[in-house]
Enzyme design. Structure first.
Site, PDB file in Angstrom:
ATOM      1  N   HIS A   1       0.844  -1.203   0.000  1.00  0.00           N
ATOM      2  CA  HIS A   1       0.000   0.000   0.000  1.00  0.00           C
ATOM      3  C   HIS A   1       0.879   1.254   0.000  1.00  0.00           C
ATOM      4  CE1 HIS A   1      -2.928   3.045   1.295  1.00  0.00           C
ATOM      5  NE2 HIS A   1      -2.144   3.312   2.319  1.00  0.00           N
TER       6      HIS A   1
ATOM      7  N   ASP B   1       6.311  21.464 -26.552  1.00  0.00           N
ATOM      8  CA  ASP B   1       6.282  20.120 -25.983  1.00  0.00           C
ATOM      9  C   ASP B   1       7.349  20.065 -24.899  1.00  0.00           C
ATOM     10  OD1 ASP B   1       6.237  17.241 -25.538  1.00  0.00           O
ATOM     11  OD2 ASP B   1       5.256  17.090 -27.492  1.00  0.00           O
TER      12      ASP B   1
ATOM     13  N   TRP C   1       7.180  -0.028   3.816  1.00  0.00           N
ATOM     14  CA  TRP C   1       7.699   0.606   2.600  1.00  0.00           C
ATOM     15  C   TRP C   1       9.100   1.142   2.828  1.00  0.00           C
ATOM     16  CZ3 TRP C   1       9.073   5.612   0.977  1.00  0.00           C
ATOM     17  CH2 TRP C   1       8.964   6.618   1.939  1.00  0.00           C
TER      18      TRP C   1
ATOM     19  N   SER D   1      12.585   5.835 -13.911  1.00  0.00           N
ATOM     20  CA  SER D   1      11.479   6.582 -14.505  1.00  0.00           C
ATOM     21  C   SER D   1      11.397   7.987 -13.916  1.00  0.00           C
ATOM     22  CB  SER D   1      10.178   5.819 -14.280  1.00  0.00           C
ATOM     23  OG  SER D   1       9.074   6.650 -14.511  1.00  0.00           O
ATOM     24  N   SER D   2      11.468   8.085 -12.573  1.00  0.00           N
ATOM     25  CA  SER D   2      11.373   9.410 -11.947  1.00  0.00           C
ATOM     26  C   SER D   2      12.535  10.295 -12.348  1.00  0.00           C
ATOM     27  CB  SER D   2      11.403   9.318 -10.422  1.00  0.00           C
ATOM     28  OG  SER D   2      10.445   8.470  -9.968  1.00  0.00           O
TER      29      SER D   2
ATOM     30  N   HIS E   1      13.570  11.779   3.463  1.00  0.00           N
ATOM     31  CA  HIS E   1      12.963  13.046   3.829  1.00  0.00           C
ATOM     32  C   HIS E   1      12.783  13.990   2.648  1.00  0.00           C
ATOM     33  CE1 HIS E   1      10.770  15.228   6.673  1.00  0.00           C
ATOM     34  NE2 HIS E   1      11.224  16.296   6.056  1.00  0.00           N
TER      35      HIS E   1
ATOM     36  N   GLU F   1      12.260  13.021  -0.179  1.00  0.00           N
ATOM     37  CA  GLU F   1      11.160  12.378  -0.897  1.00  0.00           C
ATOM     38  C   GLU F   1       9.800  12.893  -0.438  1.00  0.00           C
ATOM     39  OE1 GLU F   1      10.717  10.334  -3.381  1.00  0.00           O
ATOM     40  OE2 GLU F   1       8.642   9.722  -3.039  1.00  0.00           O
TER      41      GLU F   1
ATOM     42  N   TYR G   1       9.113  15.791   0.571  1.00  0.00           N
ATOM     43  CA  TYR G   1       8.887  17.109  -0.025  1.00  0.00           C
ATOM     44  C   TYR G   1       8.664  17.009  -1.522  1.00  0.00           C
ATOM     45  CZ  TYR G   1       9.858  18.849   4.532  1.00  0.00           C
ATOM     46  OH  TYR G   1       9.781  19.067   5.871  1.00  0.00           O
TER      47      TYR G   1
ATOM     48  N   SER H   1      -1.242  27.385  -5.221  1.00  0.00           N
ATOM     49  CA  SER H   1      -0.920  28.781  -5.543  1.00  0.00           C
ATOM     50  C   SER H   1      -1.501  29.218  -6.873  1.00  0.00           C
ATOM     51  CB  SER H   1       0.597  28.985  -5.565  1.00  0.00           C
ATOM     52  OG  SER H   1       1.158  28.601  -4.343  1.00  0.00           O
TER      53      SER H   1
ATOM     54  N   HIS I   1      15.361  12.941  12.065  1.00  0.00           N
ATOM     55  CA  HIS I   1      14.199  13.060  12.958  1.00  0.00           C
ATOM     56  C   HIS I   1      13.278  11.853  12.809  1.00  0.00           C
ATOM     57  CE1 HIS I   1      11.955  15.600   9.696  1.00  0.00           C
ATOM     58  NE2 HIS I   1      11.691  14.332   9.542  1.00  0.00           N
ATOM     59  N   HIS I   2      13.532  11.020  11.811  1.00  0.00           N
ATOM     60  CA  HIS I   2      12.770   9.765  11.696  1.00  0.00           C
ATOM     61  C   HIS I   2      13.341   8.685  12.610  1.00  0.00           C
ATOM     62  CE1 HIS I   2      10.510  11.021   8.078  1.00  0.00           C
ATOM     63  NE2 HIS I   2      11.576  11.733   7.831  1.00  0.00           N
TER      64      HIS I   2
ATOM     65  N   THR J   1       7.255  27.044   5.525  1.00  0.00           N
ATOM     66  CA  THR J   1       5.926  26.487   5.296  1.00  0.00           C
ATOM     67  C   THR J   1       4.858  27.457   5.790  1.00  0.00           C
ATOM     68  OG1 THR J   1       6.936  24.352   5.720  1.00  0.00           O
ATOM     69  CG2 THR J   1       4.571  24.381   5.482  1.00  0.00           C
TER      70      THR J   1
ATOM     71  N   LYS K   1       4.146  30.164   3.377  1.00  0.00           N
ATOM     72  CA  LYS K   1       3.216  29.761   2.325  1.00  0.00           C
ATOM     73  C   LYS K   1       1.771  29.824   2.808  1.00  0.00           C
ATOM     74  CE  LYS K   1       6.136  26.998  -0.503  1.00  0.00           C
ATOM     75  NZ  LYS K   1       5.684  27.696  -1.693  1.00  0.00           N
TER      76      LYS K   1
ATOM     77  N   ARG L   1       1.762   1.113  15.138  1.00  0.00           N
ATOM     78  CA  ARG L   1       1.385   0.978  13.739  1.00  0.00           C
ATOM     79  C   ARG L   1       1.852  -0.381  13.217  1.00  0.00           C
ATOM     80  NH1 ARG L   1       5.907   4.613  10.552  1.00  0.00           N
ATOM     81  NH2 ARG L   1       4.777   3.876   8.732  1.00  0.00           N
TER      82      ARG L   1
END
Lengths: 189, 528
Positions: B79, B108, B144, B172-173, B256, B258, B260, B271, B305-306, B331, B334, B453
């Site tokens: 998932h 293009d 994951w 791909s990315s 991390h 990732e 963002y 925006s 921090h993870h 943040t 924004k 979890r």
């Protein structure tokens, strides 16, 4: 209109180079991490090489308690424990602690002990003159052994470290050892 | 940003496109590729969602009912992987493909053939990943985040397939990101200088740099897992001199930035939408650009921090705590800019605006729970509980995914030439809004009360809270079928959309007819 535009291929090459560089950087993190841990004591690793004992003044005004923990990794049936749960030691003083191991199985085995210190900061001041963890330890079927660990604390150890724990986790390395290596190890023992 | 643009007449009369399956297989057209990305991500969203339904059904009551724990772990793992790499990221790439060339006045993407490749390898990656679920021993079941040694010593034999799938997704990315950067740097219409670009283009520009910086590190991490598991290396194996904690450092160095990557393009979308339905210019355009760049740079300094509970020195914990909290500043810039844009505006509440408003409020809730998690001492309590699950679903579902839905409704008339069914769309919004909060809000309390979890069973005191969350989950899942219905209905027909269906919308994409012709801006527009 396309002739006014900058050349895409130069930019693409630079970006691909960045990608290759970052892929290499991912792997470079491995040795960088090792160096970082060694310098800062991060993660509580201790040196894998024997420290040469330097004649230092024993600081008898202070006592540090060193506690010992042993743990078996998954799948190793050895009995493995320190002969004493903790010692009180003056910085600069040399002590020997024996660890007892026995192999209750009916086959020859080889194990490797991995040390870790908590709090990690203390690992910078722990000097091992001799340790069974520097090498793999063979044990013939049904035999046991007394494994020595000789150490002293650097007198520079900060005052706020009054107690720390040295833990050893024992891993089974038999599968990674050939029959000849095993015979060799058992003979030198 | 004011871009006055001359009418473009040239594109309507050569609107021919190839026929049949060949059109989609061999296309190099940014609009075709964008559509394929968007449909692919929608299919993945429903696939990953189906797995979430399995998870919520099992958690509906304590005890083991429907699936065995090993399969439950595969569901949580896949998932997560599907939603991150299959739903959110390809949806943003699809939006980038569709919108960036039209927003900067380019005909293009800069590298159209590579664009075709970067899409078409993606389905193979997910076929490999999903196929591994049907193998003996099952698919990936280590979360994951694939922490070693769960992914090395204790993983199933299909782990190599997981690794290769991640490799392909990463390639791909990276190709997509290179394409975006080259397009933005080299293909802007004359006069479209950097500080005139729409914020969606800006945020994607910065995201693309994050992608090429960290996706290769992820590729390295999975490669190390592969060699540790199959080729006897010891990167993460303590017995051989490696260190499992190092895995977490390498993973989160990727991980991390990732997160963002999955939110910065959202900021660009919001925006665009808020000024359009407020009929005012965006407040603080330049500060939005700098805030996005600041968030991107800070994202490289906060990874640990993870892993506060791995036993770091206090100094390191403080460093990562303060750096993390620092991110709240850009943040906050924004959020306040969006609120200031709405201040005294002539607001109307069409569906894109409803999703955008929900984004601002609910993403802020996710941001605040993130700040709570950043506080090292309390993180020891929250770590690995449902509080974390609630936090990242608020930023990813009501953040990233709500923004993708807002973008879809905002640009659907441009893509299809039809207005969507507004009643259905509003039904989709309100059912989603209510159910998503019923689903995720109670998880905060379950987590604070100590529910861990990634478990298929739990102590009975959590039964009520989980039942509520599960009901919300089923409702949210069903609500997304309304979205599918609206999208299909809109593609098939509906009220004819004008070139600019939203009164206050700004930008080059609204100067071309709706639906956007197959080729746009073959002659670059004039931007003043």
């Amino acid at each position: 209109m396309s002739d006014q535009r900058p050349d895409n291929s130069i930019l693409v090459k630079r970006l691909l180079l960045t990608v290759a560089g970052m892929f290499a950087f991912g792997f470079a993190l491995v040795p960088l991490y090792d160096v970082f841990c060694e310098v800062t004591g991060f993660n509580g690793r201790t040196s894998n090489e024997a420290a040469v004992y330097q004649e230092v003044e024993v600081d008898e005004s202070r006592t540090v308690t060193v506690q010992f923990i042993t743990r078996n990794a998954k799948g190793i049936p050895w009995k493995f424990e320190p002969s004493i749960k903790q010692v009180k030691i003056h910085p600069g003083e040399v002590k020997v602690v024996n660890f007892l191991a026995s192999n209750p199985t009916s086959s020859n085995m080889v194990a490797q002990a991995i040390p870790s210190v908590a709090p990690a900061e203390a690992s910078l001041y722990l000097n091992k003159v001799e340790c069974f963890c520097f090498n793999q330890q063979p044990l013939a079927a049904g035999s046991d052994a007394e494994m020595p660990m000789q150490f002293y604390l650097d007198p520079d150890i900060p005052d706020h470290i009054t107690t720390f724990t040295l833990s050893y986790t024992l891993y089974d390395m038999t599968a990674n050892t050939s029959a000849e290596q095993m015979a060799q190890l058992l003979k030198t023992e | 940003m004011s871009t006055a643009v001359e009418e473009t007449h040239h594109d309507t009369h050569h609107d021919h496109k190839p026929y049949g399956i060949g059109r989609w297989l061999f296309t190099t057209n940014h609009k075709d590729i964008g559509s394929m990305y968007l449909w692919f991500s929608f299919i993945m969203f429903l696939t990953g969602g189906a797995m979430a339904m399995v998870i919520r059904a099992e958690l509906f009551q304590p005890g083991l009912q429907l699936v065995d724990p090993h399969f439950f772990n595969q569901m949580t793992t896949v998932h997560g992987l599907i939603m991150v790499f299959g739903a959110v990221m390809p949806a943003f790439t699809g939006l980038a493909n569709w919108m960036i060339p039209m927003m900067i006045g380019a005909p293009d993407m800069a590298l159209p053939r590579m664009n075709n490749w970067s899409f078409w390898i993606l389905p193979f990656a997910f076929v490999i990943l999903l196929g591994s679920l049907f193998m003996e021993g099952g698919g990936p079941a280590f979360g994951w985040t694939f922490y070693a040694p769960l992914s090395t010593t204790y993983s199933s034999d299909s782990t190599a397939l997981f690794v290769f799938a991640i490799h392909i997704m990463g390639i791909s990315s990276i190709m997509g990101a290179i394409n975006v950067i080259v397009t933005i740097m080299n293909m802007r219409a004359p006069g479209m200088n950097y500080m005139k670009m729409p914020l969606f283009v800006w945020t994607w520009f910065i995201t693309a740099f994050l992608l090429i910086a960290v996706m290769p590190v992820l590729a390295g991490a999975v490669t190390m897992v592969l060699t540790d598991k199959y080729f006897g290396t010891s990167f993460f194996d303590a017995a051989g001199g490696g260190d499992p904690v190092m895995f977490q450092h390498i993973f989160w160095f990727f991980g991390h930035p990732e997160v963002y990557i999955m939110i910065l393009p959202s900021f660009g979308i919001i925006s665009a939408i808020i000024p359009a339905f407020t009929r005012k210019r965006l407040f603080g355009y330049a500060s939005m650009v700098y805030a996005t760049a600041a968030i991107a740079l800070l994202s490289f300094l906060v990874w640990a921090h993870h892993m506060f509970t791995t036993g770091m020195p206090v100094f390191a914990e403080l460093f990562f705590m303060y750096c993390t909290m620092l991110i709240a500043v850009p943040t906050g810039v924004k959020i306040f800019n969006w609120v200031a844009t709405m201040w005294r505006g002539s607001m109307t509440f069409e569906t894109p605006m409803l999703f955008a408003l929900a984004f601002v409020i609910l993403f802020t809730i996710g941001g605040f729970s993130g700040l709570m998690l950043a506080i090292t001492p309390v993180d020891f309590q929250y770590h690995d509980t449902y509080f974390v699950v609630a936090h990242f679903h608020y930023v990813l579902v009501t953040g990233a995914i709500f923004s993708i839905m807002a973008a879809s409704y905002y640009w659907l008339p441009k893509w299809t030439g039809h207005m969507y069914d507004t009643t259905l769309a509003k039904t989709h919004f309100w059912t989603s809004l209510i159910s998503v909060n019923v689903l995720f809000f109670p998880m905060h309390f379950a987590g604070l009360a100590g529910m861990p979890r990634r478990i298929p069973d739990y102590a009975t005191q959590f039964a009520d809270i989980n039942q509520i969350a599960s009901i919300g989950g089923f409702a949210f899942g069903l609500s997304q079928l309304i979205f599918l219905w609206v999208a299909i209905k809109c593609v098939k027909g509906g009220e004819k959309a004008e070139a600019k269906p939203w009164e206050g919308a700004e930008g080059l994409e609204w100067t071309v007819p709706s639906p956007a012709p197959y080729h746009t801006f073959e002659k670059p527009p004039k931007v003043e």
